[in-house]
Design an enzyme around this catalytic site. Sequence first.
Site, PDB file in Angstrom:
ATOM      1  N   GLY A  67      -0.697   0.834  -3.296  1.00  0.00           N
ATOM      2  CA  GLY A  67      -1.466  -0.083  -4.128  1.00  0.00           C
ATOM      3  C   GLY A  67      -0.546  -1.114  -4.762  1.00  0.00           C
TER       4      GLY A  67
ATOM      5  N   ASN B   8      -7.329   2.078 -14.975  1.00  0.00           N
ATOM      6  CA  ASN B   8      -6.833   3.425 -14.692  1.00  0.00           C
ATOM      7  C   ASN B   8      -6.711   4.301 -15.928  1.00  0.00           C
ATOM      8  OD1 ASN B   8      -4.918   1.143 -14.680  1.00  0.00           O
ATOM      9  ND2 ASN B   8      -3.386   2.736 -14.965  1.00  0.00           N
TER      10      ASN B   8
ATOM     11  N   GLN C  82      -8.622   2.174  -8.582  1.00  0.00           N
ATOM     12  CA  GLN C  82      -9.349   3.226  -9.302  1.00  0.00           C
ATOM     13  C   GLN C  82     -10.840   3.208  -8.978  1.00  0.00           C
ATOM     14  OE1 GLN C  82      -8.259   5.684 -11.312  1.00  0.00           O
ATOM     15  NE2 GLN C  82      -6.107   5.097 -11.166  1.00  0.00           N
TER      16      GLN C  82
ATOM     17  N   THR D  14       7.651  -1.212  11.554  1.00  0.00           N
ATOM     18  CA  THR D  14       6.859  -0.332  12.408  1.00  0.00           C
ATOM     19  C   THR D  14       5.768   0.353  11.574  1.00  0.00           C
ATOM     20  OG1 THR D  14       8.798   0.074  13.773  1.00  0.00           O
ATOM     21  CG2 THR D  14       6.984   1.657  13.958  1.00  0.00           C
TER      22      THR D  14
ATOM     23  N   CYS E 219       5.839   8.262 -26.337  1.00  0.00           N
ATOM     24  CA  CYS E 219       6.869   9.270 -26.072  1.00  0.00           C
ATOM     25  C   CYS E 219       6.949   9.642 -24.596  1.00  0.00           C
ATOM     26  CB  CYS E 219       6.594  10.511 -26.887  1.00  0.00           C
ATOM     27  SG  CYS E 219       6.793  10.203 -28.637  1.00  0.00           S
TER      28      CYS E 219
HETATM   29  C1  PLP Z   1      -5.268   0.420 -10.987  1.00  0.00           C
HETATM   30  C2  PLP Z   1      -4.068   0.769 -10.184  1.00  0.00           C
HETATM   31  N1  PLP Z   1      -3.413  -0.191  -9.513  1.00  0.00           N
HETATM   32  C3  PLP Z   1      -2.335   0.074  -8.773  1.00  0.00           C
HETATM   33  C4  PLP Z   1      -1.829   1.345  -8.653  1.00  0.00           C
HETATM   34  C5  PLP Z   1      -0.579   1.582  -7.859  1.00  0.00           C
HETATM   35  O1  PLP Z   1      -0.824   2.232  -6.683  1.00  0.00           O
HETATM   36  P1  PLP Z   1       0.352   2.967  -5.866  1.00  0.00           P
HETATM   37  O2  PLP Z   1       0.763   4.129  -6.706  1.00  0.00           O
HETATM   38  O3  PLP Z   1      -0.283   3.354  -4.565  1.00  0.00           O
HETATM   39  O4  PLP Z   1       1.439   2.000  -5.692  1.00  0.00           O
HETATM   40  C6  PLP Z   1      -2.492   2.386  -9.324  1.00  0.00           C
HETATM   41  C7  PLP Z   1      -2.010   3.773  -9.235  1.00  0.00           C
HETATM   42  O5  PLP Z   1      -0.994   4.151  -9.767  1.00  0.00           O
HETATM   43  C8  PLP Z   1      -3.626   2.082 -10.112  1.00  0.00           C
HETATM   44  O6  PLP Z   1      -4.247   3.035 -10.796  1.00  0.00           O
END
Ligand code: PLP
Lengths: 390, 141
Positions: free
Chosen positions: A71, A151, A184, A242, A330
């Site tokens: 992502g 997220n 998400q 690849t 933290c």
């Molecule tokens: C909203 C969102 N964007 C991007 C990512 C990044 O994805 P990845 O961990 O596959 O690089 C995440 C997950 O961590 C996510 O929750």
Amino acid sequence: MKQIYLDYAATTYIDPGVLQKMLPYLTTAYGNASSLYSLGREAKTAIDMARKDVAKILGVLPQEIILTGSGTESANLAIYGIAKAYQDKGDHVIVSKIEHKAVLESAKRLEKEGFRVTYLDIDSQGIVNLNELKKALNKKTILVSIMYANNEIGTIQPIFEISKIITKFKKENLLPAFHSDACQAAGALSLKIKDLGVDFLTLNGSKIYGPKGSGCLYKNQNFKIEPLIVGGSQEMGLRAGTENPALIVGFSEALKLAEKLRKKENWRLRILRDYLIKKVLKTIPVSQLNGHPQKRLPHNINLSFAGIEGESLVLKLDQYGISVSTGSACTSTDLTPSHVLLALGLPEDLTHGSLRLTLGRKTTKEDLDYVLKILPPVVKKLRKMSAIRL
Amino acid sequence: MKKTKTNWLYSQIVKEHFLNPKNVLWDEKNYQADGKGMAGNPICGDVMMVCIKVDLKTQKIKDCKWRTYGCGAAIASTSMLSVMVTEKGGMTLKKALNLKPQEIIKRLGGLPVLKFHCSVLGQAALKEAINDYFKKQKRKK
Ligand SMILES: Cc1ncc(COP(=O)(O)O)c(C=O)c1O
């Protein structure tokens, strides 16, 4: 001891059926998709099929799907790739303040290179301020990137409404491009591009019971982008290297399954989610739900407990076999609390005292009842030993 | 026996002190402290409160109780601090004032660099408590 995983928004296990579909490409079908002989063609066919399947779910053309390695990579490719491809047309980018770091850090990198970035505020429930967006759009704007669902707090953004604002602004022009991070949202919300009105969409495998290190970027064919990785001509020259058929097949199979189960799972999870929220707010004093009560992902719960700190809460719950997460400073590597909770306007102490529980396919009511048995006394005990009195 | 590898975030000693903290001030109402000190800030996510009882004759710390708002490392640091100043008949105030955060970290079996400030805060709260004790003694005279 009972093991209760409630961090599905962090990542999921791989669905066993998906894994089965991946295995041949890690063992016998190891060919290079660029090779001319059958072993190579087998890999190529698998990739083509996977691309088609993903495209079908989004309702787009296969050549509009760029298969990537995560992502984060997809978001980077979209933001950096668009900015670089259209830098002669403008130097302004708009993102929301609550984007994932994958988007925010890409935007910051652009800032370092001389682009201007507007960071849109959200309201106290986590919805992006659309008036601010309207005001921020200008002739130099080449890209708007707003996530589909967050997220941390699970808030769902009005993506189609945002796309209408952008479309109205751009009239006959191609720009600004609209990208949305849907990592998400997959498995919970519709991914039909025509219902969303986006030009670019980021997805990944790790949140949808597929393999980590897999994902894709949807790119409307009218747009061009500058690749991040150059080399061979794989992925239409937009992502060299690849291909990994196992990950690609895993990603597309996972997405297909998520789409198939979506409606039923949503229904089930929403009931579980609201059950837990209601019970926790009732049994734990000075607690609150963060984010929007309705416009939120069916599996997301984000709570704050005044007077205690999230990391200690997470570690205590881990002792009872409960895996959850927090936005407390933290736990971050730079000791700053969650930028999402801060953008909500939460006072710092409530960001430190936040707890995220995200449900998934294996979550049952019994699991939540177990959490409801453990969580209140744990919070009570931590509060009793806290230097802050409520 | 085969040593089992733990997957815990901190050292084994931190884990023990976090899960079974020593000398927590559960009942403040019925605790007569000779000195009380606070350090930290809820905005940063760590606040520590340390109470001490002092032996007037020997100027040693007889008892030390605390409460902490903070992460696992913060809770364990204060717990360990309370043990260190009360063990072996109690630490003299002079020695306690000069107690180094590094000594707490060492006794904990190490802390991640990012969490060093937790041990510093505990020590700061203890200093406050000792100074509070001195102030109260002066007033009595
Ligand atoms: C909203 C969102 N964007 C991007 C990512 C990044 O994805 P990845 O961990 O596959 O690089 C995440 C997950 O961590 C996510 O929750």
